[in-house]
Design an enzyme around this catalytic site. Sequence first.
Site, short mmCIF file in Angstrom:
data_model
loop_
_atom_site.label_atom_id
_atom_site.label_comp_id
_atom_site.label_asym_id
_atom_site.label_seq_id
_atom_site.Cartn_x
_atom_site.Cartn_y
_atom_site.Cartn_z
N ASP A 73 41.55 -16.59 41.00
CA ASP A 73 41.96 -16.46 39.59
C ASP A 73 42.64 -17.74 39.09
OD1 ASP A 73 41.22 -14.20 38.18
OD2 ASP A 73 42.83 -12.95 38.97
N GLN A 129 44.21 -7.55 40.70
CA GLN A 129 43.88 -7.17 39.33
C GLN A 129 45.16 -6.91 38.53
OE1 GLN A 129 40.71 -7.04 37.94
NE2 GLN A 129 41.77 -6.68 36.01
N LYS A 134 33.28 -6.40 38.93
CA LYS A 134 33.42 -7.59 39.79
C LYS A 134 32.78 -7.32 41.16
CE LYS A 134 37.53 -9.10 37.33
NZ LYS A 134 39.01 -9.13 37.22
#
Length: 287
Positions: free
Chosen positions: A121, A98, A54
């Site tokens: 997200d 994460q 990422k």
Amino acid sequence: MGARLIDGARIAQQLQAQLREQLATRLTPAGIVPGLTVLLVGENPASRIYVRRKIKACGEVGIRSNLIELPDTVAEARLLDEIERLNTDAAVDGILVQLPLPKHISVAKVQHAIRPEKDVDAFHPRNVGALVTGEPALEPCTPLGCLRLLEQESVAIQGRHAVIVGRSNIVGKPMALLLLQRSATVTICHSKTPDLGAITRQGDILVAAVGVPRLIKGSMVKPGAAVLDVGINRLPDGTLCGDVDFAEAREVAGLITPVPGGVGPMTIAMLLHNTVLAALRAHGAAR
Ligand code: NAD
């Protein structure tokens, strides 16, 4: 003849090139530099790989990224404080924590703590709610990536039967909502669904998001279907495979994503897309 392969890696590269162009021609001249901060807790090797990818992708398109690493033992309150600091930092457009997190940290509390406008997200209940009601909001990366693959491949969605295997908050449920928004007839299957194949065989679009290696056999696929395999499973020999038995399913399907190189790269491309969108909105410059 086998199914046509959906080259997610290539499509993700194209989308990233478009973002790079958008940044160079529109955002940079306007003084907007999108910023993403990733919080990584602990030493999970798979998480480290995902985070590294990422961060690298951010650099490739011109998004400023920052990685904050915290030990496995970090207190929940300390992580929440860090999120609050980022919430109020104007240089941070996107915040990503994460997953998975250590057991002593509540995933829900973390997801609720991220300001919805920075929730790239799209796991915050406000973004989830907006997805349910169809209001504009940030949308979750993996299902959005799947949708983009269908669009890029000109797969008709309206009026088609989409069957989704898996009902997680991260993939299955939002995937169903995105397809429903585009007027598919949607069926969600899960671990308690009897005779799975009888349902998956009806899917013009079949999305597998289960986490069980090669669960979906060729006999469970409707001839000509578009098959999207979200699963990433590591086999004992170290190789990766999806939730679909690729060798079998490609003989029946019309279109199919490989693993790796299918949905995975699209998840990262959509994270970049969401970060740019969050930055544009923060500057009142979103279309
Ligand atoms: P999860 O464990 O949260 O959910 C799995 C779902 O599958 C559950 O809803 C469960 O009911 C269902 N299920 C389990 N066994 C089943 C069975 N035998 N028959 C039917 N349904 C069954 O998983 P998740 O977070 O949704 O992830 C699913 C897979 O997708 C995993 O392999 C994960 O690594 C992968 N994943 C990939 C990406 C990507 O970017 N490609 C992103 C997220 C998740």
